[in-house]
Scaffold this active site. Structure first.
Site, short mmCIF file in Angstrom:
data_model
loop_
_atom_site.label_atom_id
_atom_site.label_comp_id
_atom_site.label_asym_id
_atom_site.label_seq_id
_atom_site.Cartn_x
_atom_site.Cartn_y
_atom_site.Cartn_z
N CYS A 237 0.87 -1.19 0.00
CA CYS A 237 0.00 0.00 0.00
C CYS A 237 0.90 1.22 0.00
O CYS A 237 0.93 2.00 0.95
CB CYS A 237 -0.93 0.00 1.21
SG CYS A 237 -1.99 -1.45 1.35
N GLY A 241 4.75 6.92 -1.12
CA GLY A 241 6.08 6.32 -1.13
C GLY A 241 7.00 6.60 0.02
O GLY A 241 8.19 6.30 -0.06
N GLY A 242 6.51 7.14 1.13
CA GLY A 242 7.40 7.45 2.24
C GLY A 242 8.16 6.25 2.76
O GLY A 242 9.37 6.30 2.99
N LYS A 243 7.47 5.13 2.93
CA LYS A 243 8.13 3.93 3.46
C LYS A 243 8.94 3.23 2.39
O LYS A 243 9.97 2.61 2.68
CB LYS A 243 7.10 3.01 4.10
CG LYS A 243 6.43 3.65 5.32
CD LYS A 243 5.40 2.75 5.95
CE LYS A 243 4.77 3.45 7.14
NZ LYS A 243 3.98 4.65 6.75
N ASP A 261 0.00 -0.17 -5.32
CA ASP A 261 -1.18 0.49 -4.77
C ASP A 261 -2.35 0.17 -5.70
O ASP A 261 -2.16 -0.25 -6.85
CB ASP A 261 -0.97 2.01 -4.67
CG ASP A 261 -1.83 2.61 -3.55
OD1 ASP A 261 -1.26 3.00 -2.53
OD2 ASP A 261 -3.07 2.65 -3.70
N ASP A 306 1.03 -1.36 4.80
CA ASP A 306 0.70 -0.17 5.58
C ASP A 306 -0.76 0.16 5.25
O ASP A 306 -1.06 0.92 4.34
CB ASP A 306 1.64 0.97 5.20
CG ASP A 306 1.41 2.22 6.03
OD1 ASP A 306 0.73 2.13 7.06
OD2 ASP A 306 1.90 3.29 5.63
N CYS A 359 -1.60 3.49 11.21
CA CYS A 359 -1.44 4.65 12.10
C CYS A 359 -2.74 4.83 12.87
O CYS A 359 -3.27 5.93 12.97
CB CYS A 359 -1.02 5.90 11.35
SG CYS A 359 -2.01 6.29 9.91
#
Length: 422
Positions: A237, A241-243, A261, A306, A359
């Site tokens: 997911c 793209g942060g992770k 995604d 995520d 989160c």
């Protein structure tokens, strides 16, 4: 700007936030971009009122004795936050120039009640919907008051060092040279916390890809994957793209990293970040489809999920979001999360790792989803995270983070491993 004009500006912003569908911080940023005349002190004062109002929306409504309008909420926040007192505020409200209109009788009465209300229910003191009380108590128990007090505070500005381009020590020195107050994050070995609110976009360390903005909790989610050079890893997911960026750095740009995604549009937002980080040629992107799932089944050493969630762990950043959340919505999300993790598990090779994260602070979206997955998939077993995340307690199904205990956003991360073939 005069103090009365600052009150008017806070009222305008709260009205815009109430009508908007986007996050509050974006509304605030746009408001000030369109009003360059507001100086630094003006912005700080207005922001103080606005964010106090957003974080204390429930208690303000209770204290003033009604579901307060944005105007009354702003004025109550100005009093409760110490910006002014009720008598001075009424004197400012003349309606002349940029001052707010005179107080109505109802507003005067509401402000007058601020100093007279005694004990309040926990959900009022903690500024959350009463319907969410059982879910929050299940997670936090006796810590609920402390956690919600931490949720009412300002979220820190955390950075992740791109180790493909620099070490943390080098970046700390560079930031100090630019006059920023920066310290190492307590838990993430690649994290830096900035003291104060800084605009990073034009600074060389950001523009040249040596740092990325990423909450320390989010950094720990990526670290839970224990990514190594040469592995095949899928970010199921990936979103913006942060992770994936963090995983690419941990892999030293070696191996295979596939960012997935359900919407190609989300993945397209990743491109400038990949280019800035120097890994545009390393990260593959693809939309999830039946054909892809069949082709890639069992191909990955680690799959990160995520999952879409309630975002309850980010209430410090978007406090207004808590008021639209219901237990029914949390249950709907938990069902979706179970479906997503079931699908993603197909990509894990025998002996490989599946990392599930949200989160969210609700166990219904966290431990319950993992427990349900393990019941449906007896070929998977829990994997302790102490090695990947030193110093953080694993509860047997994962790690739960919150702003009171670890100083991060609220996160949950769990790792399970698929039995080896034979």
């Amino acid at each position: 700007m005069q103090p009365a004009a600052r009150i008017s500006a806070a009222i305008e912003i709260l009205i815009e936030i109430a009508a908007a569908t986007e996050a509050a911080d974006r509304v605030v940023d746009r408001y000030f971009r369109n009003r360059r005349y507001a100086g630094k002190q003006d912005r700080a004062a207005i922001n103080g009122i606005v964010w106090y109002a957003l974080r204390r929306q429930g208690s303000i409504a209770h204290l003033t004795g009604e579901a307060a309008s944005p105007r009354l909420t702003a004025m109550a926040a100005a009093v409760l936050s110490g910006f002014t007192d009720a008598a001075t505020l009424e004197g400012w409200c003349t309606g002349e120039g940029h001052a707010p209109a005179p107080l109505s009788a109802a507003e005067r009465a509401g402000l007058g009640r601020l100093a007279t209300v005694g004990d309040v229910p926990d959900c009022v003191a903690g500024d959350y919907p009463e319907s969410l009380d059982p879910l929050l108590r299940r997670r936090f128990g006796d810590r609920l008051g402390a956690v919600m007090a931490a949720m009412a505070g300002r979220a820190p500005l955390d950075l992740r060092v791109n180790t493909l381009k620099a070490t943390r020590e080098e970046v700390l020195g560079e930031l100090a040279g630019l006059g920023l107050r920066a310290v190492p994050c307590a838990l993430s070995p690649v994290g830096i916390r900035i003291e104060g609110r800084e605009r990073l976009g034009q600074l060389a360390p950001f523009a040249e890809g040596r740092i990325e903005v990423q909450d320390e909790g989010s950094q720990l989610v990526a670290l839970a994957c224990a990514a190594r050079p040469g592995q095949a890893i899928a970010d199921y997911c990936a979103g913006a793209g942060g992770k994936a960026l963090a995983l690419a750095a941990a892999m030293n740009g070696q191996g295979r990293l596939l960012a997935l995604d359900v919407e190609e549009r989300r993945l397209s937002r990743m491109k400038p970040r990949l280019e800035r980080a120097g890994i545009a040629g390393f990260v593959e992107t693809a939309a999830i489809s039946p054909e892809l799932m069949a082709r890639e089944a069992g191909a990955f050493d680690c799959v990160l999920v995520d999952a879409p969630c309630s975002l309850s762990g980010t209430w410090r950043r978007n406090p207004a979001a808590r008021w639209s959340l219901t237990p029914d919505r949390v249950a709907e999300l938990a069902e979706l999360q179970g479906q997503i993790i079931d699908e993603a598990a197909r990509l894990v090779r025998p002996g490989g790792r599946l990392v599930y994260a949200t989160c969210s602070v609700f166990m219904e979206e966290d431990e319950d989803v993992v427990a349900g997955f393990l019941t449906r998939h007896p070929d998977f077993a829990p994997l302790a995270l102490e090695q990947a995340l030193p110093g953080i307690m694993d509860n047997g199904l994962g790690v739960a983070l919150d702003p009171a205990a670890q100083g991060t956003d609220g996160f949950f991360v769990s790792a399970v491993t698929r039995a080896s073939a034979g």
